[in-house]
Enzyme design. Structure first.
Site, PDB file in Angstrom:
ATOM      1  N   HIS A 127       4.396  -0.443  -3.186  1.00  0.00           N
ATOM      2  CA  HIS A 127       4.464   0.473  -4.430  1.00  0.00           C
ATOM      3  C   HIS A 127       4.287  -0.317  -5.717  1.00  0.00           C
ATOM      4  O   HIS A 127       4.168   0.234  -6.609  1.00  0.00           O
ATOM      5  CB  HIS A 127       5.880   1.434  -4.650  1.00  0.00           C
ATOM      6  N   ASP A 164       3.374   2.893   6.425  1.00  0.00           N
ATOM      7  CA  ASP A 164       4.690   3.389   5.856  1.00  0.00           C
ATOM      8  C   ASP A 164       4.377   4.986   5.717  1.00  0.00           C
ATOM      9  O   ASP A 164       3.404   5.373   5.151  1.00  0.00           O
ATOM     10  CB  ASP A 164       4.925   2.759   4.643  1.00  0.00           C
ATOM     11  N   HIS A 166       5.265   6.683   2.922  1.00  0.00           N
ATOM     12  CA  HIS A 166       4.860   6.898   1.621  1.00  0.00           C
ATOM     13  C   HIS A 166       3.414   6.209   1.315  1.00  0.00           C
ATOM     14  O   HIS A 166       3.245   5.235   1.867  1.00  0.00           O
ATOM     15  CB  HIS A 166       6.011   6.255   0.752  1.00  0.00           C
ATOM     16  N   ASP A 253       9.387   4.632   8.322  1.00  0.00           N
ATOM     17  CA  ASP A 253      10.237   5.756   7.536  1.00  0.00           C
ATOM     18  C   ASP A 253       9.276   7.136   8.014  1.00  0.00           C
ATOM     19  O   ASP A 253       9.584   8.307   7.725  1.00  0.00           O
ATOM     20  CB  ASP A 253      10.474   5.592   6.331  1.00  0.00           C
TER      21      ASP A 253
END
Ligand SMILES: [Zn+2]
Length: 316
Positions: A127, A164, A166, A253
């Site tokens: 991120h 991931d 996200h 995740d």
């Protein structure tokens, strides 16, 4: 040649995110403990590495941001840019150590010391933007690795697969105008999940049009849904790109038990994806593959996932 390099250091535990933060030191403790219990810790090859200097960080981040991270940590601030990105006085050094580990893994694979590698590092990186932190990430480990492979090792085509849950916004933004780095992200649809970017229509900019691929998964998506997207969309584009090196932003995740998102992958999904990407690496780039830990907040799902990926890397 030893097969699989392993990047880990107890100092990663010193990045203290405070009580109740999901990105916590116990994540790495759980991984190491399961690696040991499964007998894999003896089979991987620990690689030496040190904290990255400014020059390495500057390949992907603004000088004023690098200074800001150092100053915020030094002054005892408990977060930077948002409450998500928790820091402590040691965080600058530990984030640099994570970058150093990832870079060392790439160098070792390029130099033929190992065939592939897994980096059990924190803080995560995908991120992190050019000039600000986001979502638990300070420096973009995987983006810096790709810069290194392009600039220092002279590779023309690097593939980054981000599974991931996200969207890897920082990584996408680093390379969306760059046709030489193909970024593909599987993530929960941005309408339902942090950080709210990574729509299918984001396909790159300018000469980089076509080398960004966002595969948005709906809440509740299962192994079958991932498999379908993988076989129909990801794998044909990845093979057509003919990468010379593959980096994986390996978050865990998207597992059904993860508390931070709504995707329902089983343990098997991670070994399946690892097996497929290892095959692509074998066919396209002599097996050159470096997996870098991103998220994963259920300790059991996380550690089981890492062990299953490392098992694939070791070709067991
Ligand atoms: Zn994540």
């Amino acid at each position: 040649m030893p097969r699989t390099g392993w990047i880990y250091d107890d100092r990663f535990l010193r990045h203290d995110t405070g009580e109740g933060h999901p990105e916590r030191p116990n994540r790495l403790r759980a991984i190491v403990s399961k690696m040991r219990a499964s007998g894999l810790l003896e089979q991987v090859t620990p690689l030496p590495f040190e904290a990255a200097g400014d020059e390495v960080l500057r390949s992907n981040h603004a000088v004023h941001y690098i200074e800001r991270v150092a100053e915020a940590c030094l002054s005892g601030d408990r977060h930077i840019d948002s409450v998500d990105s928790a820091i402590c006085p040691a965080s600058d050094e530990i984030a640099r150590l994570a970058v150093g580990g990832v870079v060392a893994a790439c160098d070792a694979v390029m130099g033929g010391t190992v065939a592939n590698a897994f980096c059990a590092v924190r803080p995560p990186g995908h991120h992190a933007e050019h000039d600000h932190s986001m979502g638990f990430c300070l420096y973009n480990n995987v983006a810096i690795a790709a810069r290194r492979l392009r600039k220092l090792h002279g590779l023309e085509r690097v593939l980054i697969l981000d599974w991931d849950v996200h969207h890897g916004n920082g990584t996408q933004h680093s390379f969306e105008s760059d046709p030489n780095v193909f970024f593909c992200s599987f993530h929960e649809h941005p309408r339902f999940c942090y950080p709210g970017t990574g729509f299918p229509e984001e396909t790159g900019r300018g000469t980089g049009k076509g080398t960004t691929l966002n595969l948005c998964m709906m809440p509740g998506a299962t192994d079958d849904d991932y498999r379908e997207q993988w076989l129909e969309n990801f794998e044909p584009s990845a093979r057509a790109f003919a990468p010379q090196f593959i980096l994986v932003s390996a978050g865990f995740d998207a597992h059904a038990n993860d508390p931070l998102a709504g995707i329902n992958l089983s343990d098997d999904a991670f070994s399946w994806m690892a097996g497929r990407i290892a095959d692509i690496a074998k066919d396209c780039c002599k097996g050159r593959l470096v997996c870098i830990l991103e998220g994963g907040y259920d300790l059991e799902a996380l550690s089981t996932g890492v062990v299953s990926v490392v098992r694939v890397l070791l070709d067991l």
